[in-house]
Design a protein around this motif. Structure first.
Motif, mmCIF file in Angstrom:
data_model
loop_
_atom_site.group_PDB
_atom_site.id
_atom_site.type_symbol
_atom_site.label_atom_id
_atom_site.label_comp_id
_atom_site.label_asym_id
_atom_site.label_seq_id
_atom_site.Cartn_x
_atom_site.Cartn_y
_atom_site.Cartn_z
ATOM 1 N N VAL A 136 9.767 15.051 -10.537
ATOM 2 C CA VAL A 136 10.482 15.223 -9.279
ATOM 3 C C VAL A 136 10.931 16.675 -9.146
ATOM 4 C CG1 VAL A 136 12.379 14.414 -7.827
ATOM 5 C CG2 VAL A 136 11.347 12.848 -9.493
ATOM 6 N N ILE A 137 10.564 17.289 -8.029
ATOM 7 C CA ILE A 137 11.064 18.612 -7.687
ATOM 8 C C ILE A 137 12.276 18.377 -6.798
ATOM 9 C CG2 ILE A 137 10.601 20.760 -6.454
ATOM 10 C CD1 ILE A 137 7.576 20.254 -7.131
ATOM 11 N N VAL A 138 13.461 18.726 -7.324
ATOM 12 C CA VAL A 138 14.701 18.579 -6.573
ATOM 13 C C VAL A 138 15.105 19.985 -6.160
ATOM 14 C CG1 VAL A 138 17.062 17.707 -6.594
ATOM 15 C CG2 VAL A 138 15.352 16.639 -8.078
ATOM 16 N N TYR A 139 15.113 20.219 -4.850
ATOM 17 C CA TYR A 139 15.510 21.563 -4.427
ATOM 18 C C TYR A 139 16.753 21.465 -3.558
ATOM 19 C CZ TYR A 139 13.660 21.655 0.403
ATOM 20 O OH TYR A 139 13.438 21.449 1.748
ATOM 21 N N PHE A 140 17.611 22.456 -3.725
ATOM 22 C CA PHE A 140 18.912 22.488 -3.069
ATOM 23 C C PHE A 140 18.928 23.650 -2.082
ATOM 24 C CE2 PHE A 140 19.321 20.633 -7.235
ATOM 25 C CZ PHE A 140 20.060 19.477 -6.989
ATOM 26 N N TYR A 141 19.358 23.367 -0.860
ATOM 27 C CA TYR A 141 19.361 24.400 0.177
ATOM 28 C C TYR A 141 20.660 24.313 0.970
ATOM 29 C CZ TYR A 141 17.971 20.547 3.252
ATOM 30 O OH TYR A 141 17.932 19.358 3.945
ATOM 31 N N PRO A 142 21.110 25.446 1.534
ATOM 32 C CA PRO A 142 22.424 25.487 2.186
ATOM 33 C C PRO A 142 22.573 24.673 3.464
ATOM 34 C CG PRO A 142 21.759 27.688 1.498
ATOM 35 C CD PRO A 142 20.566 26.797 1.322
ATOM 36 N N ALA A 143 21.622 24.772 4.396
ATOM 37 C CA ALA A 143 21.854 24.128 5.694
ATOM 38 C C ALA A 143 20.554 23.880 6.446
ATOM 39 C CB ALA A 143 22.771 24.992 6.558
ATOM 40 N N ALA A 144 20.397 22.654 6.934
ATOM 41 C CA ALA A 144 19.228 22.306 7.741
ATOM 42 C C ALA A 144 19.200 23.141 9.014
ATOM 43 C CB ALA A 144 19.281 20.820 8.101
ATOM 44 N N MET A 145 18.005 23.416 9.476
ATOM 45 C CA MET A 145 17.751 24.078 10.756
ATOM 46 C C MET A 145 18.200 25.538 10.800
ATOM 47 S SD MET A 145 17.913 21.050 13.559
ATOM 48 C CE MET A 145 19.479 20.253 13.314
ATOM 49 N N THR A 146 18.338 26.160 9.631
ATOM 50 C CA THR A 146 18.560 27.608 9.589
ATOM 51 C C THR A 146 17.214 28.241 9.220
ATOM 52 O OG1 THR A 146 19.268 27.467 7.283
ATOM 53 C CG2 THR A 146 21.012 27.424 8.969
ATOM 54 N N PRO A 147 16.995 29.510 9.548
ATOM 55 C CA PRO A 147 15.657 30.090 9.368
ATOM 56 C C PRO A 147 15.093 29.978 7.950
ATOM 57 C CG PRO A 147 16.994 31.524 10.744
ATOM 58 C CD PRO A 147 17.911 30.439 10.243
ATOM 59 N N GLY A 148 15.858 30.389 6.933
ATOM 60 C CA GLY A 148 15.355 30.346 5.563
ATOM 61 C C GLY A 148 15.101 28.931 5.084
ATOM 62 N N CYS A 149 16.032 28.044 5.379
ATOM 63 C CA CYS A 149 15.899 26.655 4.942
ATOM 64 C C CYS A 149 14.734 25.968 5.655
ATOM 65 C CB CYS A 149 17.204 25.895 5.166
ATOM 66 S SG CYS A 149 18.568 26.566 4.161
ATOM 67 N N THR A 150 14.505 26.326 6.895
ATOM 68 C CA THR A 150 13.376 25.767 7.636
ATOM 69 C C THR A 150 12.062 26.236 7.020
ATOM 70 O OG1 THR A 150 14.651 25.620 9.679
ATOM 71 C CG2 THR A 150 12.242 25.680 9.900
ATOM 72 N N LYS A 151 11.970 27.526 6.707
ATOM 73 C CA LYS A 151 10.763 28.079 6.092
ATOM 74 C C LYS A 151 10.472 27.356 4.776
ATOM 75 C CE LYS A 151 7.503 31.174 5.217
ATOM 76 N NZ LYS A 151 6.226 30.459 5.195
ATOM 77 N N GLN A 152 11.497 27.198 3.949
ATOM 78 C CA GLN A 152 11.325 26.563 2.651
ATOM 79 C C GLN A 152 10.906 25.096 2.810
ATOM 80 O OE1 GLN A 152 14.863 26.433 0.180
ATOM 81 N NE2 GLN A 152 13.638 26.525 -1.690
ATOM 82 N N ALA A 153 11.558 24.356 3.710
ATOM 83 C CA ALA A 153 11.223 22.945 3.929
ATOM 84 C C ALA A 153 9.794 22.798 4.459
ATOM 85 C CB ALA A 153 12.221 22.313 4.895
ATOM 86 N N CYS A 154 9.391 23.693 5.347
ATOM 87 C CA CYS A 154 8.015 23.657 5.876
ATOM 88 C C CYS A 154 7.008 23.973 4.777
ATOM 89 C CB CYS A 154 7.873 24.606 7.059
ATOM 90 S SG CYS A 154 8.726 24.028 8.547
ATOM 91 N N ASP A 155 7.333 24.929 3.894
ATOM 92 C CA ASP A 155 6.444 25.260 2.780
ATOM 93 C C ASP A 155 6.279 24.054 1.851
ATOM 94 O OD1 ASP A 155 6.079 27.822 3.739
ATOM 95 O OD2 ASP A 155 7.297 28.806 2.197
ATOM 96 N N PHE A 156 7.380 23.358 1.553
ATOM 97 C CA PHE A 156 7.279 22.162 0.708
ATOM 98 C C PHE A 156 6.466 21.078 1.414
ATOM 99 C CE2 PHE A 156 10.880 23.488 -2.144
ATOM 100 C CZ PHE A 156 10.216 23.292 -3.345
ATOM 101 N N THR A 157 6.671 20.911 2.716
ATOM 102 C CA THR A 157 5.904 19.920 3.478
ATOM 103 C C THR A 157 4.418 20.254 3.441
ATOM 104 O OG1 THR A 157 7.709 19.210 4.914
ATOM 105 C CG2 THR A 157 5.491 19.047 5.824
#
Length: 155
Positions: A33-54
């Motif tokens: 399991v890759i568990v990743y922790f991010y500060p806030a949904a729908m912010t630019p960096g977090c969106t980029k990271q979530a899209c990359d994982f997707t």
């Protein structure tokens, strides 16, 4: 705040996902399991990271990995995030920040030169037996998934 290292037992958790269903680390035993922790949904960096994982999810799953993202956001906000950005990874809500703290992903950090308390962008890979395989802290949002894939020797 103590950080995790390879070989440590991964702290157990049971958190609500964006649909309100409970997801527990114990439920994922037997898979990495890759568990990743991010500060806030729908912010630019977090969106980029979530899209990359997707974008990498199918190949990560083919290599035996599940991916869960954890933030302090409420499930309703996570559902909007998933819908807005067509995310296929599981997003979990930790509004009390207890799981974030247990994983060493909440505490003092530098933000624009100031010391603040908040979510430390981090990734922890948990093996099939619930032990930490890899723990990375203060990761960059952009390019992190590609680096993680290299670190896990998946590329």
């Amino acid at each position: 705040m103590s950080r995790l290292s390879a070989g440590d037992p991964a702290p157990e958790f049971s958190l609500a996902d964006d649909t309100g269903a409970t997801v527990s680390l114990a439920d994922l035993r037997g898979r990495k399991v890759i568990v990743y922790f991010y500060p806030a949904a729908m912010t630019p960096g977090c969106t980029k990271q979530a899209c990359d994982f997707t974008d990498s999810l199918a190949s990560l799953q083919a290599a035996g990995y599940e991916v869960v993202g954890i933030s302090p956001d409420k499930p309703e906000k996570l559902a909007k995030f998933r819908e807005r950005d067509s995310l296929t990874i599981r997003l979990l809500s930790d509004p009390t920040k207890e799981v974030l703290a247990a994983y060493g992903a909440f505490g003092e950090k530098k933000l624009y030169g100031k010391v603040v308390e908040g979510v430390i962008r981090s990734t922890v890979v948990v093996d099939e037996d619930g032990k930490v395989e890899l723990a990375q802290y203060n990761v960059k949002a952009t390019g992190h998934v590609a680096k993680l894939r290299r670190d896990l020797q998946l590329d």
